[in-house]
Design a protein around this motif. Sequence first.
Motif, PDB file in Angstrom:
ATOM      1  N   ARG A   5      23.872  80.945   2.671  1.00  0.00           N
ATOM      2  CA  ARG A   5      25.127  81.688   2.661  1.00  0.00           C
ATOM      3  C   ARG A   5      25.574  82.004   1.231  1.00  0.00           C
ATOM      4  O   ARG A   5      26.059  83.102   0.934  1.00  0.00           O
ATOM      5  CB  ARG A   5      26.193  80.848   3.387  1.00  0.00           C
ATOM      6  CG  ARG A   5      27.352  81.658   3.945  1.00  0.00           C
ATOM      7  CD  ARG A   5      28.436  81.812   2.913  1.00  0.00           C
ATOM      8  NE  ARG A   5      29.495  82.682   3.388  1.00  0.00           N
ATOM      9  CZ  ARG A   5      30.384  83.254   2.597  1.00  0.00           C
ATOM     10  NH1 ARG A   5      30.318  83.068   1.285  1.00  0.00           N
ATOM     11  NH2 ARG A   5      31.327  84.026   3.087  1.00  0.00           N
ATOM     12  N   GLU A  47      23.659  79.639  12.554  1.00  0.00           N
ATOM     13  CA  GLU A  47      25.032  79.549  12.028  1.00  0.00           C
ATOM     14  C   GLU A  47      25.388  80.710  11.098  1.00  0.00           C
ATOM     15  O   GLU A  47      26.548  80.884  10.725  1.00  0.00           O
ATOM     16  CB  GLU A  47      25.209  78.237  11.257  1.00  0.00           C
ATOM     17  CG  GLU A  47      24.960  76.981  12.071  1.00  0.00           C
ATOM     18  CD  GLU A  47      23.492  76.579  12.097  1.00  0.00           C
ATOM     19  OE1 GLU A  47      23.176  75.504  12.611  1.00  0.00           O
ATOM     20  OE2 GLU A  47      22.653  77.362  11.562  1.00  0.00           O
ATOM     21  N   ASP A  62      30.165  83.774   9.871  1.00  0.00           N
ATOM     22  CA  ASP A  62      29.349  82.575   9.677  1.00  0.00           C
ATOM     23  C   ASP A  62      30.112  81.326  10.122  1.00  0.00           C
ATOM     24  O   ASP A  62      31.341  81.323  10.185  1.00  0.00           O
ATOM     25  CB  ASP A  62      28.971  82.420   8.193  1.00  0.00           C
ATOM     26  CG  ASP A  62      28.166  83.600   7.690  1.00  0.00           C
ATOM     27  OD1 ASP A  62      27.334  84.107   8.446  1.00  0.00           O
ATOM     28  OD2 ASP A  62      28.370  84.009   6.517  1.00  0.00           O
ATOM     29  N   GLN A  63      29.359  80.270  10.380  1.00  0.00           N
ATOM     30  CA  GLN A  63      29.964  78.991  10.758  1.00  0.00           C
ATOM     31  C   GLN A  63      29.771  77.938   9.663  1.00  0.00           C
ATOM     32  O   GLN A  63      30.057  76.761   9.873  1.00  0.00           O
ATOM     33  CB  GLN A  63      29.321  78.484  12.055  1.00  0.00           C
ATOM     34  CG  GLN A  63      29.456  79.450  13.216  1.00  0.00           C
ATOM     35  CD  GLN A  63      28.633  79.015  14.416  1.00  0.00           C
ATOM     36  OE1 GLN A  63      28.422  77.817  14.610  1.00  0.00           O
ATOM     37  NE2 GLN A  63      28.187  79.972  15.214  1.00  0.00           N
ATOM     38  N   VAL A  64      29.308  78.368   8.503  1.00  0.00           N
ATOM     39  CA  VAL A  64      28.947  77.424   7.441  1.00  0.00           C
ATOM     40  C   VAL A  64      30.154  76.650   6.948  1.00  0.00           C
ATOM     41  O   VAL A  64      30.122  75.423   6.804  1.00  0.00           O
ATOM     42  CB  VAL A  64      28.258  78.157   6.274  1.00  0.00           C
ATOM     43  CG1 VAL A  64      27.908  77.168   5.161  1.00  0.00           C
ATOM     44  CG2 VAL A  64      27.013  78.882   6.754  1.00  0.00           C
ATOM     45  N   ILE A 122      21.708  75.908   5.148  1.00  0.00           N
ATOM     46  CA  ILE A 122      22.547  77.052   5.527  1.00  0.00           C
ATOM     47  C   ILE A 122      23.623  77.321   4.481  1.00  0.00           C
ATOM     48  O   ILE A 122      24.032  78.475   4.269  1.00  0.00           O
ATOM     49  CB  ILE A 122      23.182  76.851   6.924  1.00  0.00           C
ATOM     50  CG1 ILE A 122      24.093  75.615   6.939  1.00  0.00           C
ATOM     51  CG2 ILE A 122      22.116  76.776   7.995  1.00  0.00           C
ATOM     52  CD1 ILE A 122      24.870  75.465   8.260  1.00  0.00           C
ATOM     53  N   ASP A 182      33.004  76.009   8.368  1.00  0.00           N
ATOM     54  CA  ASP A 182      33.511  75.072   9.386  1.00  0.00           C
ATOM     55  C   ASP A 182      32.669  73.799   9.402  1.00  0.00           C
ATOM     56  O   ASP A 182      33.201  72.680   9.456  1.00  0.00           O
ATOM     57  CB  ASP A 182      33.488  75.735  10.765  1.00  0.00           C
ATOM     58  CG  ASP A 182      34.481  76.881  10.859  1.00  0.00           C
ATOM     59  OD1 ASP A 182      35.436  76.889  10.050  1.00  0.00           O
ATOM     60  OD2 ASP A 182      34.303  77.756  11.720  1.00  0.00           O
ATOM     61  N   LEU A 183      31.356  73.974   9.353  1.00  0.00           N
ATOM     62  CA  LEU A 183      30.464  72.807   9.373  1.00  0.00           C
ATOM     63  C   LEU A 183      30.613  71.972   8.105  1.00  0.00           C
ATOM     64  O   LEU A 183      30.537  70.743   8.134  1.00  0.00           O
ATOM     65  CB  LEU A 183      29.007  73.270   9.527  1.00  0.00           C
ATOM     66  CG  LEU A 183      28.652  73.900  10.880  1.00  0.00           C
ATOM     67  CD1 LEU A 183      27.253  74.498  10.846  1.00  0.00           C
ATOM     68  CD2 LEU A 183      28.751  72.851  11.993  1.00  0.00           C
TER      69      LEU A 183
END
Length: 751
Positions: free
Chosen positions: A721, A645, A685-687, A717, A689-690
């Motif tokens: 980040r 991610e 990054d997808q942090v 994560i 969103d998660l």
Amino acid sequence: MNYSSELKKFLTSQYIYSGARIALAIVIPSIILAQFGLLKEYFLFPLGTSFVGLTDQQGPFIRRRNTLILSIFSFFLIALLASLVKEFPIAVYLEIIIFGFFFSMIGVYGLRLATFGSIALVVLSIFIDGHLTGEDILKSTFIFFLGCVWFFVIFMIVSKLQPYKLASQVVGENYLELADYLRIKAKYYTKNPDFNELLNQLITQQIKIKNHQEDTREIVFKTRQIVNESTTQSRILMLMFLNSFDLFDKLLTSENDYKRMTQVFGDTTLFHKIHDYLLAMADEITNLGISLQSGLTFRQITNFDNELKKIYDDFFDHRSQRFSSETLEDFMMMRQVLMRITEITDEVKTIMTVHSQDKKLAKSLSSGLDYSKFLPKEEKMNLKVLFSNFSLNSGHFRHAIRVTIALLIGYIVSRFEILGIGHSYWILITIIAILKPAYSTTKHRNLLRLFGTIAGGVIAYIILYFVKDPGAILVILLLSMILCFSLLKSKYFWAVLFMTIYIFLSFNFLRPGNVNVIFKDRILDTLIGGAVTFLVAYFILPVWEHTQNLDLMKKSSKSNLDYFRLIMDHFMKKELHDQDFRISRKNAIIDLANLSDNFQRMISDPKNQQRKLETVHQFVTTTHLITAYTASLSQYAKSGHEFPEIDFQNWKIKISAELLRTSSLLFQQDLDEQTRTESHIKPEDQVFDLLEKRKAELENQAISNERTFTVSHLTEIKNIRELLALIYDVAKDQRKIIEEYRIYQSTTAKQ
């Protein structure tokens, strides 16, 4: 403060052990000689023992042995030559110049020979006017030679009987310093902590740990018995030392957003329990260090599992009451703190298991490390190194000139009959003891020497006035001698105080009734020696700390960049050897400690030499944070988990570019536009969103009361980040600091 533990730390330390050995080597022959009425005639015997004993610095057996042999013959030749030429003034001045310069310059070969050189000059000072040798010079110097040999005999006997003693003590000291570091960390979990002061304390403690680790590296890695012997004790000592690095790494990686935590959890019982738990763990590490120093059995008092469970229970109780989508990130932050504390606990438990003398574990030690890569750099013993330092750009050369000039001035002043100075040696000894390469150290030691001499003289005067029993005086003399030699490295004021006491008492044994003359001479000589030292240190080729700022900043900036890149490569699944990681970490920590040490000495320089003090302080602080955050990041890199991610590739480019911008400013190199552009890359990054998805889930479902001790993938994560963002922000702040610093330097250069 736990005074019982502090006393045990001191009584089991290498310093008291070494001090007692030197003192007993001096006193026992003195008592025997006194019983036969020969002490006055053979006074040079214990004097030679004391001088050679002072050159015995901690380190590998072979180096200590070779230095003692060198000292024995060098001191004998110096004493003989000084006694023979005492009647020829020109020859006396020549020997001051030649010996003063040479024995100061040999410091280029390291601290051990620098110490030897200083003691050699003390020997010269003692014998320079011939008052100790009398008419029979050969007999007197031979007695002095025998006293030197006597300490060597004691050293060889003790080394054979206790080959692991010093290694155990220095490894134990590492754990004592780590315990103090943990105590500072515990202060963050108190109400309204002073964050700036605590950061300064951490940096100061890191300097101490770095110095101890450097000394211990040489002793453990270069002592053949420790590295190559297959005995259980040698292997356990090696493993204990390697684990001390890992523990320091864990403590360094426990860097958190303490301000935010204090705001959210500062008033909770959870916060106070963490504080108490860390202090309890620090006490256990202290007891472990004392056990290593003393050789006694270690007994664990705290049940870590039970105490840690209480903290987790408190956390889950607090979570069940306040957990929501709004407080999700706060509890994720605290969960991360608990994970770090658990990792530190596991490391301490592993260390205690090793120390329990588990033979199977000890015999399985096979680190696969190349120990030579972990040793401090040393100059080779050849003339090329010596002659390459014959330049005003060399700090050793400038120091040698200062020492020589100070000794000449001190000796000339001592010849002024109007001052009524009986002998010149105490003025010269004062100069040698105080005058150090750094002005800040010289200034500090000057004051300590003066106050220590006055206080010690007054105490000795009172003792001699009220105590008439020779046996009682002898006991006080022995205790003063042990404390003097024990405190000489760590507590200079107290060492000088006890040194003055035992010198007064020694002279009283030799020449009873002369206490008033001794008192006057010691105080006057110390004042003259201190004044000469201060003037020479200030006006003769001084080395100010600000002149070293830039070089130390360059080293620290480069090592942090290398350390960060190596960790990021590991995240991207590039092959990383444990040795490469350890070396990279070592370089970053050592360079940070050297920079911090330079800043602390800079504070003692004159105000007009404290160039951009606040800017340097800011650079030290940001360097500490980058190193600590990178060390925290390394724990995730070594975990073996996958984190798809996070866009590690672009984070590496972005942060490396910002660190490179700082380095280019420090090295005055032109920076291409591409690097500036790369520092503004936005990683994909997808942090977030998660995280938003998880918050939405919490809005629509009941809060679970399940108590799991594993950290969720989302928490990991999120923290990775945040660490990357923190490193970038601090790197950007550091670059701005250096931009200001370079503007100042350019302006100063034009003026």
